[in-house]
Design a protein around this motif. Sequence first.
Motif, PDB file in Angstrom:
ATOM      1  N   VAL A  96     -13.387  -3.490  -3.928  1.00  9.79           N
ATOM      2  CA  VAL A  96     -12.284  -3.204  -3.326  1.00  9.79           C
ATOM      3  C   VAL A  96     -11.353  -3.967  -2.851  1.00  9.79           C
ATOM      4  CG1 VAL A  96     -11.949  -2.236  -0.835  1.00  9.79           C
ATOM      5  CG2 VAL A  96     -14.187  -1.687  -2.145  1.00  9.79           C
ATOM      6  N   GLN A  97     -10.043  -3.282  -3.153  1.00  9.36           N
ATOM      7  CA  GLN A  97      -9.059  -4.143  -2.596  1.00  9.36           C
ATOM      8  C   GLN A  97      -8.197  -3.564  -1.681  1.00  9.36           C
ATOM      9  OE1 GLN A  97      -6.546  -6.307  -5.770  1.00  9.36           O
ATOM     10  NE2 GLN A  97      -8.426  -6.544  -7.227  1.00  9.36           N
ATOM     11  N   CYS A  98      -7.064  -2.837  -1.640  1.00  6.92           N
ATOM     12  CA  CYS A  98      -6.409  -2.196  -0.674  1.00  6.92           C
ATOM     13  C   CYS A  98      -7.159  -1.113   0.040  1.00  6.92           C
ATOM     14  CB  CYS A  98      -4.634  -1.865  -0.912  1.00  6.92           C
ATOM     15  SG  CYS A  98      -4.699  -0.057  -1.375  1.00  6.92           S
ATOM     16  N   GLY A  99      -7.907  -0.643  -0.761  1.00  4.43           N
ATOM     17  CA  GLY A  99      -9.023   0.399  -0.168  1.00  4.43           C
ATOM     18  C   GLY A  99      -8.684   2.065  -0.387  1.00  4.43           C
ATOM     19  N   MET A 100      -7.196   2.196  -0.223  1.00 11.00           N
ATOM     20  CA  MET A 100      -6.574   3.391  -0.235  1.00 11.00           C
ATOM     21  C   MET A 100      -7.290   4.467  -1.230  1.00 11.00           C
ATOM     22  SD  MET A 100      -4.141   3.686   2.141  1.00 11.00           S
ATOM     23  CE  MET A 100      -3.053   4.885   1.568  1.00 11.00           C
ATOM     24  N   CYS A 101      -7.479   4.032  -2.424  1.00  7.46           N
ATOM     25  CA  CYS A 101      -8.087   5.129  -3.436  1.00  7.46           C
ATOM     26  C   CYS A 101      -9.474   5.352  -3.292  1.00  7.46           C
ATOM     27  CB  CYS A 101      -7.714   4.557  -4.865  1.00  7.46           C
ATOM     28  SG  CYS A 101      -8.621   3.123  -5.108  1.00  7.46           S
ATOM     29  N   PHE A 102     -10.294   4.332  -2.565  1.00  6.61           N
ATOM     30  CA  PHE A 102     -11.639   4.427  -2.679  1.00  6.61           C
ATOM     31  C   PHE A 102     -12.256   5.760  -1.963  1.00  6.61           C
ATOM     32  CE2 PHE A 102     -11.287   0.291  -4.322  1.00  6.61           C
ATOM     33  CZ  PHE A 102     -12.363   0.403  -5.341  1.00  6.61           C
ATOM     34  N   PRO A 103     -11.685   6.476  -1.002  1.00  4.12           N
ATOM     35  CA  PRO A 103     -12.314   7.603  -0.428  1.00  4.12           C
ATOM     36  C   PRO A 103     -12.509   8.604  -1.674  1.00  4.12           C
ATOM     37  CG  PRO A 103     -10.940   6.609   1.210  1.00  4.12           C
ATOM     38  CD  PRO A 103     -10.852   5.766   0.074  1.00  4.12           C
ATOM     39  N   THR A 132      -6.235   7.772  -9.486  1.00  2.00           N
ATOM     40  CA  THR A 132      -5.332   6.397  -9.683  1.00  2.00           C
ATOM     41  C   THR A 132      -5.677   5.326  -8.532  1.00  2.00           C
ATOM     42  OG1 THR A 132      -3.623   8.069 -10.400  1.00  2.00           O
ATOM     43  CG2 THR A 132      -3.152   5.664 -10.013  1.00  2.00           C
ATOM     44  N   CYS A 133      -5.592   4.160  -9.413  1.00  2.00           N
ATOM     45  CA  CYS A 133      -5.880   2.974  -8.480  1.00  2.00           C
ATOM     46  C   CYS A 133      -4.820   2.032  -8.883  1.00  2.00           C
ATOM     47  CB  CYS A 133      -7.182   2.305  -8.384  1.00  2.00           C
ATOM     48  SG  CYS A 133      -7.192   0.820  -7.643  1.00  2.00           S
ATOM     49  N   ARG A 134      -3.942   1.605  -7.858  1.00  2.00           N
ATOM     50  CA  ARG A 134      -2.869   0.802  -8.341  1.00  2.00           C
ATOM     51  C   ARG A 134      -3.303  -0.927  -8.009  1.00  2.00           C
ATOM     52  NH1 ARG A 134       1.491   0.203 -11.246  1.00  2.00           N
ATOM     53  NH2 ARG A 134       3.397   0.013 -10.258  1.00  2.00           N
ATOM     54  N   CYS A 135      -4.485  -1.097  -7.538  1.00  2.00           N
ATOM     55  CA  CYS A 135      -4.698  -2.579  -7.276  1.00  2.00           C
ATOM     56  C   CYS A 135      -5.812  -3.132  -8.158  1.00  2.00           C
ATOM     57  CB  CYS A 135      -5.331  -2.472  -5.708  1.00  2.00           C
ATOM     58  SG  CYS A 135      -4.250  -2.115  -4.538  1.00  2.00           S
ATOM     59  N   THR A 136      -6.812  -2.347  -8.550  1.00  2.00           N
ATOM     60  CA  THR A 136      -7.915  -3.132  -9.172  1.00  2.00           C
ATOM     61  C   THR A 136      -7.770  -3.145 -10.567  1.00  2.00           C
ATOM     62  OG1 THR A 136      -9.290  -1.107  -9.494  1.00  2.00           O
ATOM     63  CG2 THR A 136      -9.154  -2.172  -7.123  1.00  2.00           C
ATOM     64  N   GLY A 137      -7.164  -2.510 -11.340  1.00  2.00           N
ATOM     65  CA  GLY A 137      -7.447  -2.374 -12.821  1.00  2.00           C
ATOM     66  C   GLY A 137      -8.646  -1.826 -13.241  1.00  2.00           C
TER      67      GLY A 137
ATOM     68  N   ALA B 202       2.794   1.437  -4.257  1.00  2.00           N
ATOM     69  CA  ALA B 202       1.864   1.374  -3.132  1.00  2.00           C
ATOM     70  C   ALA B 202       1.269   2.412  -2.744  1.00  2.00           C
ATOM     71  CB  ALA B 202       2.403   0.275  -2.174  1.00  2.00           C
ATOM     72  N   PHE B 203      -0.101   2.727  -2.418  1.00  2.00           N
ATOM     73  CA  PHE B 203      -0.644   3.762  -2.033  1.00  2.00           C
ATOM     74  C   PHE B 203      -0.356   4.236  -0.829  1.00  2.00           C
ATOM     75  CE2 PHE B 203      -3.927   5.602  -4.897  1.00  2.00           C
ATOM     76  CZ  PHE B 203      -3.269   5.348  -5.969  1.00  2.00           C
ATOM     77  N   GLU B 204      -0.080   3.130   0.336  1.00  2.00           N
ATOM     78  CA  GLU B 204      -0.074   3.485   1.668  1.00  2.00           C
ATOM     79  C   GLU B 204       1.838   3.377   1.504  1.00  2.00           C
ATOM     80  OE1 GLU B 204      -0.360   2.335   6.197  1.00  2.00           O
ATOM     81  OE2 GLU B 204      -0.258   0.685   4.699  1.00  2.00           O
TER      82      GLU B 204
HETATM   83  S1  FES Z   1      -7.658  -0.531  -4.079  1.00  2.00           S
HETATM   84 FE1  FES Z   1      -5.571  -0.179  -3.502  1.00  2.00          FE
HETATM   85  S2  FES Z   1      -5.231   1.746  -4.584  1.00  2.00           S
HETATM   86 FE2  FES Z   1      -7.296   1.340  -5.370  1.00  2.00          FE
END
Ligand code: FES
Lengths: 157, 789
Positions: A96-103, A132-137, B202-204
């Motif tokens: 998990v990074q920013c977490g927004m995509c995880f739900p 899509t996930c913008r953080c984790t790759g 950025a997602f948010e």
């Molecule tokens: S953890 Fe940030 S969008 Fe996936």
Amino acid sequence: MTLRLTINGRESLAPDDPMTPLVDLLRERFHLTGAKPVCREGFCGACLVMIDGEPTLSCLTPGGLAEGRDIRTIEGLSPAGRLNPVQNALEAHDAVQCGMCFPGMVMTLTHALRRNAAPSREELRHALTGNTCRCTGYERILDAALSAAGALQGGEP
Amino acid sequence: MSEISTVDPSAAVMDLKRRDARDKLTGRTRYTMDRAGAGMLHAAVLRSPLAAGRIRRLDTSRAAALTGVHAIVTADDAPGLVGIGIADHPLFARDVVRYIGEPLAAVAAERPEDAAAALAAIEIEIEPLPAVITMADALAEGAQLVHPGWQDYEVLFEGGRREGNVAWEATAIRGDVDAAFARPDAVIVENTFRVGRQNHLAFEPRAVVAHYEDGRFHIETSTQVPWTVRNATARVLGVPASEVRVTVPPVGGGFGLKFDMAIEPFAALLARASGRTVRLVNSREEEMLTCLCRENAEIRIRSAVTRAGEILGREAVVLMDCGAYGGEQIFLTTMTAHTLGGNYRVGASRLVSRAIYTHTAPNGAFRACNGVYNTFALERHTDEIAQAIGMDPLAFRYRNVLGDGDLGATGQRYEGEVLRPMLERMDTLRGIPTAATRMADGRLYGRATTVGTWFVFTGPSAATVNMNADGSATLVTSGVEIGSGSMMTGLPQIVAATLGIRPEDVVVRQADTDAAGFDVGVGGGRTTVSLGAASLAAAGEVRGKLLRVAADMLDADPEHLTIREGRIEVAGSNGPGLSIAEVASRAQTLLGPIAGTGGFTSKGTPAMSGCAAGHFIDALDIPVFAVHDCEVAVDPDTGHVEMLAYRVVQDVGRALNPRAILGQIQGGVVQGMGYALQEEVTIGSEGNILQTGFETYRVPLAPDVVPVEVSLYEGAPSLGPLGIKGAGEVPILNVGASVACAVANAIGRPVHELPLTPPHVAALMLGRRSAPVLPHIAGRWTDNLVKKA
Ligand code: FES
Ligand code: FES
């Protein structure tokens, strides 16, 4: 107009227009903010919820169409305070990074592993096309999902 | 402080689970966009439909009378101008509009649909003016000025040259470049490069909830820079900064997008005007339209080298599109000298970096900023040099990379031999490269190794550590958790190692400008360095106090005590000891609660005097180096590029949490892949950004990526606490460069532009696309400079 919705096993009433996107009903009416309206176009998958056990884009689903069906959000996916095997593996792999995509990721992977107890890495990779996930790759998400494979058989959450 | 020097840095190294993962995995984390309050109003912003025009009329009276509308604010409510270097940016367009999407008014209403209706009811009349959309337009003879009044703006930082549409110009000149180019043995290689913008996605989105209570603004916002938001909001609103409090919930992705004030003042003004809590969340369309993108840029670079591979001289002109307002690009002109002027030992060099105003949406900071395209240009240029003199590109790099004592473009002296051993490390990681040019399936194979130079953005940070009588500690800073884990994992590790307690016993206070001292913000790889150093100092003070109290209690010399695993003991086996909680609670009774404070700021590493002009940073306090290696396959029919393998050797100083760093590298490389291959922002002739969402702006998906092989290079010199360097920003630095060099090698043709979409690569293979022609960059380097008055 009052909508009658079954959310996480509970009957709930929403005095809203049936065309209101489900994601907005969940978030604004019921304060279930786990599902995220990130793109509202069906491309990112951050708004996924289970409807009758199928991952469904809540941004593209009018609330009226969800009446009488079993809506399960990330908040109600596993019993309070517990993680399902996919969530457990994602935590253990530090995915998990920013977490927004995880739900949304959790919905897709939970469903994929219920369907197929022994998927290949490539099959899982393709299962994530709509997330899509913008953080984790992504790779660590795949590592985690592979390690959880087999743990979701028998329709358990 | 001897207590600090005795901290064993290895005690801080661990692979720690993130404490915020559980809530993020169960949907319980409340990002700013998820926050709601009783009686909260919904805000919306009216934006300019034109790129350039004069505002003839703006009438809000009908809108204000609509049901459900509580407040409308306009330019009259926000008198101040803000900016970096130059105060050129109003909150709302005043008299003229300068880009499509520029704010004209903001409303707060009961429901989102009431706010939308109010926007539609605002009457506006804008008389169109000629617009300069490209940098070529902006630099043309007699071009329309984006800021006709540029000379009247307040200068916030001295030294940059400016004129007309040139918002800022920074130069770095070292040695006699003309003499180098005039040498009879010099081979001259010249290239031009062009890159487009990159959206952070950025997602948010940017989001804010504002309250006005007891005569003060309280702003909850999704930002990387709470103190910038506090100070800049106060400035545009014309109120004392002490009247603004900023707190920051978990941030759903930053990448530099949230490194500036954004929509906070709109919500703040509306909260004051309505007396209610106001929420404002950008729609995805607004994020696409007004994203502070990585800027589009145009570059000409020219080098004089000997046949033996010595770089005698180098000159370059870099044009950076700042859009309608200077913003971060003004600062970033500085980074050309350290990136395009980095990597290699060069005899003499002159570099100019110019931020250009256009009638387009302002740009901003994005992970490794202009370093990404300057590295692309420099590394592709380096490959062309190697080809021109018939030298192997890797051998050329071994010969020329910066080593111990070499001079940078501003005359900074680099310390330590770092890049060369990193190249060796890459040779080990990669093995002997294969010579294949065509694969069994008919695709073209290419490979490349590139090097990169970046830095840790230091600057001031403050921290307080409160030692609690129960043996836990509370860390209070203005640092924000943006997803990298630095705040939630890295800093507690540092504090815990210093105090001999477990990281999970360090409580991290959410960023609050009322609780913690000034901080530059989270970005530029500075969190674990600057906030880490401040936290280390604060914890060191606590440690010293604990040891002194324990020494009294144990009747021992403080120098003979050890502090670890929750206990303070007399050194040696079976020495008597006490739990830290016992010591802390005794101290609380005897002396009052124990606390420590710490501060950190830039060291001001010297440059050579007279080299740099208009630079915000003359020399890098903490340089960071990278070596990347990439293998690709190119489909000769479609131009599609597939990534086959990717390898990274990264200079991290000391890896405090290796697992977290590896996660940052995988994520950063994939963002760089998007930049290299697919992410494209295009601007229409009217100045409109054509990509409006995820369907048209495509970022890498799981099927596009490969697992990155990584080797962390430790031990390079660093001023950072415990010898660390920031690790989250630099992974993206070399990706555009590595992919471009690998693709050029695969197709046997040079690459001068990004992204390498299939049509672009196909056109290159067919010989239908050549290097960009940039007539607005003068052939003679000196002709590019603003003339001194
Ligand atoms: S953890 Fe940030 S969008 Fe996936
Ligand atoms: S918000 Fe529903 S798919 Fe993106």
